[in-house]
Design an enzyme around this catalytic site. Structure first.
Site, PDB file in Angstrom:
ATOM      1  N   SER A 145       0.832  -1.196   0.000  1.00 54.81           N
ATOM      2  CA  SER A 145       0.000   0.000   0.000  1.00 54.81           C
ATOM      3  C   SER A 145       0.873   1.256   0.000  1.00 54.81           C
ATOM      4  O   SER A 145       1.643   1.482  -0.920  1.00 54.81           O
ATOM      5  CB  SER A 145      -0.952  -0.037   1.200  1.00 54.81           C
ATOM      6  OG  SER A 145      -1.938   0.952   1.101  1.00 54.81           O
ATOM      7  N   ASP A 199      -9.574  -4.345  -5.177  1.00 57.47           N
ATOM      8  CA  ASP A 199      -9.065  -3.381  -4.195  1.00 57.47           C
ATOM      9  C   ASP A 199      -9.913  -2.110  -4.232  1.00 57.47           C
ATOM     10  O   ASP A 199     -10.016  -1.445  -5.258  1.00 57.47           O
ATOM     11  CB  ASP A 199      -7.597  -3.051  -4.519  1.00 57.47           C
ATOM     12  CG  ASP A 199      -6.886  -2.352  -3.390  1.00 57.47           C
ATOM     13  OD1 ASP A 199      -7.546  -1.659  -2.593  1.00 57.47           O
ATOM     14  OD2 ASP A 199      -5.650  -2.498  -3.292  1.00 57.47           O
ATOM     15  N   HIS A 231      -7.813  -5.230  -0.716  1.00 55.04           N
ATOM     16  CA  HIS A 231      -6.612  -4.514  -0.266  1.00 55.04           C
ATOM     17  C   HIS A 231      -5.902  -5.338   0.801  1.00 55.04           C
ATOM     18  O   HIS A 231      -5.977  -5.055   2.006  1.00 55.04           O
ATOM     19  CB  HIS A 231      -6.996  -3.140   0.277  1.00 55.04           C
ATOM     20  CG  HIS A 231      -5.831  -2.203   0.400  1.00 55.04           C
ATOM     21  ND1 HIS A 231      -5.106  -1.761  -0.690  1.00 55.04           N
ATOM     22  CD2 HIS A 231      -5.243  -1.631   1.479  1.00 55.04           C
ATOM     23  CE1 HIS A 231      -4.140  -0.960  -0.292  1.00 55.04           C
ATOM     24  NE2 HIS A 231      -4.199  -0.864   1.029  1.00 55.04           N
TER      25      HIS A 231
END
Length: 253
Positions: A145, A199, A231
């Site tokens: 991320s 995601d 995610h």
């Protein structure tokens, strides 16, 4: 992990879904191989966590890399400093740099100045390891991320060729003008990009924008899309990462 009551829901998803991923992977891991390791030179894997997470919370990742090639690998899981995050209403939390909006899209605003400060800190970690005797070709930077976005920026702006950079559910945290600062040696560092197609925190479109953006600058980027993955990091992705790093480790012989 404790979360402040003022946290925005998308931010909580980053931390919670990642913890679930780690638990699943550990339960799925087979027993380590008893195969005698080959003589390998020292290697270094630097892992950069996501927004609101911490380095120690990600340390179980290294237990999954049981191949003998990782016998002489040093792992580092640093924690980001706490700072106010714009997309979370200015709440203080572990963050490598400021993020202006969630979900992150291909066109989200970028805080290049903040990113470059974070890159300097990552470069200092890499420099320290190379000074200790690790060949730059055996240095790998990986991140999830926000940590994935920082991974990308760090390997591109490092002046030497590294073993590789692996981006999990990340995005491009700078504008195209930054690419003018990428050295010829840095362009030789391979990049592997993983992204879940489901995601909703860092949209798949943000990941898809990566390879063509980098290839225009003469950089190699291998992109792997995972249908149904949100995610988080899957067991399959980590197995792929292990094989990818193994194939690039330089032998001591």
């Amino acid at each position: 992990m404790k979360s402040s009551t003022v946290l925005a829901k998308p931010i909580c998803l980053i931390v919670v879904s990642f913890g679930i991923t780690i638990s699943f992977v550990l339960l799925s891991q087979p027993n380590p191989s008893s195969k005698k390791p080959d003589p390998m030179a020292r290697s270094f894997v630097l892992w950069l966590h996501g927004l609101g997470d911490s380095g120690p919370a990600n340390e179980p990742i290294k237990t999954l890399f049981t191949s003998p090639e990782f016998k002489n690998t040093k792992w580092s899981f640093p924690s980001a400093p706490s700072s106010p995050v714009t997309c979370n209403y200015g709440a203080m939390m572990p963050s490598w740099f400021d993020i202006h909006e969630i979900p992150v899209t291909a066109d989200s605003p970028k805080d290049e100045g903040d990113v470059l400060k974070a890159v300097q800190n990552v470069h200092a970690m890499i420099d320290k390891e190379i000074a200790a005797g690790t060949n730059p070709n055996n240095v790998f930077v990986c991140g999830f991320s926000q940590g994935g976005a920082l991974t990308l920026a760090s390997v591109l702006l490092y002046p030497k060729t590294l073993g590789g950079g692996a981006v999990f559910s990340g995005w491009i945290p700078f504008n195209s003008s930054i690419l003018e600062r990428v050295t010829p040696d840095a362009k030789k560092t391979p990049i592997l990009w993983y992204h879940g197609m489901a995601d909703r925190t860092v949209l798949f479109e943000a990941g898809q924008a990566g390879p063509p953006f980098l290839e225009k600058a003469g950089l190699s980027c291998e992109f792997k899309a995972y249908p149904g993955l949100g995610h988080s990091i899957s067991h399959e992705e980590l197995l792929s990462l292990e094989s990818w790093i193994k194939s690039r480790l330089q032998s001591s012989s």
